[in-house]
Design a protein around this motif. Structure first.
Motif, short mmCIF file in Angstrom:
data_model
loop_
_atom_site.label_atom_id
_atom_site.label_comp_id
_atom_site.label_asym_id
_atom_site.label_seq_id
_atom_site.Cartn_x
_atom_site.Cartn_y
_atom_site.Cartn_z
N SER A 85 -7.60 -3.65 -2.35
CA SER A 85 -6.63 -3.70 -1.25
C SER A 85 -5.22 -3.85 -1.79
O SER A 85 -5.00 -4.48 -2.82
CB SER A 85 -6.94 -4.89 -0.33
OG SER A 85 -8.19 -4.71 0.29
N HIS A 86 -4.27 -3.27 -1.06
CA HIS A 86 -2.85 -3.44 -1.36
C HIS A 86 -2.41 -4.79 -0.81
O HIS A 86 -2.27 -4.95 0.40
CB HIS A 86 -2.03 -2.30 -0.75
CG HIS A 86 -2.17 -1.01 -1.48
ND1 HIS A 86 -3.25 -0.17 -1.33
CD2 HIS A 86 -1.35 -0.42 -2.38
CE1 HIS A 86 -3.08 0.89 -2.11
NE2 HIS A 86 -1.94 0.77 -2.75
N VAL A 87 -2.27 -5.77 -1.72
CA VAL A 87 -1.87 -7.13 -1.34
C VAL A 87 -0.56 -7.46 -2.07
O VAL A 87 -0.04 -6.64 -2.84
CB VAL A 87 -2.96 -8.16 -1.71
CG1 VAL A 87 -4.24 -7.91 -0.91
CG2 VAL A 87 -3.26 -8.15 -3.20
N ARG A 88 -0.02 -8.63 -1.84
CA ARG A 88 1.21 -9.04 -2.52
C ARG A 88 1.02 -8.92 -4.03
O ARG A 88 0.05 -9.43 -4.59
CB ARG A 88 1.54 -10.49 -2.14
CG ARG A 88 2.77 -11.04 -2.84
CD ARG A 88 3.20 -12.37 -2.24
NE ARG A 88 4.15 -13.07 -3.10
CZ ARG A 88 5.43 -12.75 -3.24
NH1 ARG A 88 5.93 -11.73 -2.55
NH2 ARG A 88 6.22 -13.44 -4.04
N GLY A 89 1.92 -8.20 -4.68
CA GLY A 89 1.87 -8.03 -6.13
C GLY A 89 1.08 -6.83 -6.62
O GLY A 89 1.04 -6.57 -7.83
#
Length: 158
Positions: A85-89
């Motif tokens: 998943s595209h998460v923070r960082g």
């Protein structure tokens, strides 16, 4: 300080806002990781600006022209989409409408961006220095943009 497990698969990026350490994911996107390391070792990213920085979304870099239209002279890469998943960082490759058009441009997510999942090739994760990414000047295009001073594979600095 983040623990660096594998120096060969870790990038240290010095920016005008400070240092950032990125853990690479060769098991997820081997061709993209190989390209990032190859370009870093050539000094390709040194001096390249963050040309597109959208508050609450991401900071994009990797275009030597600073316009968002450029890339390296190497061939484009086939997509390596994953279930990450595209998460923070998250570090992920930028591309055109063609899924197989990633080249040298990449972006770092400021926060979770689920609509990008399985649409862009994730190749790494910021493990230290995200607060420095947060400080990068915003804009599309950015006026007087921040830039990458140097980007190196940690194993090479030892």
């Amino acid at each position: 300080m983040a623990e660096i497990k594998d120096p060969e698969n870790t990038i240290r990026m010095e920016t005008t806002k400070g240092s950032v350490v990125i853990e690479l994911f060769p098991g997820v996107a081997p061709a993209h990781v190989a390209r990032i390391k190859e370009l870093a070792r050539e000094g390709f990213y040194d001096g390249v600006v963050f040309h597109r920085v959208i508050d609450g979304f991401m900071a994009q870099t990797g275009d030597p022209t600073g316009t968002g239209m450029g890339g390296s002279e190497k061939p484009d890469l086939k997509a390596e989409f994953s279930n990450l998943s595209h998460v923070r960082g998250t570090c992920s490759m930028a591309r055109s409408q063609n899924p197989n058009s990633a080249n040298s441009q990449f972006f770092i997510c400021f926060e979770e961006s689920p609509w990008l999942n399985r649409q862009y090739s994730i190749w790494g994760q910021v493990i230290e220095g995200m607060e420095n990414i947060d400080k990068i000047k915003r804009g599309e295009p950015v006026q007087d943009p921040d830039k990458i001073i140097s980007m190196r594979v940690v194993a090479d600095a030892a």
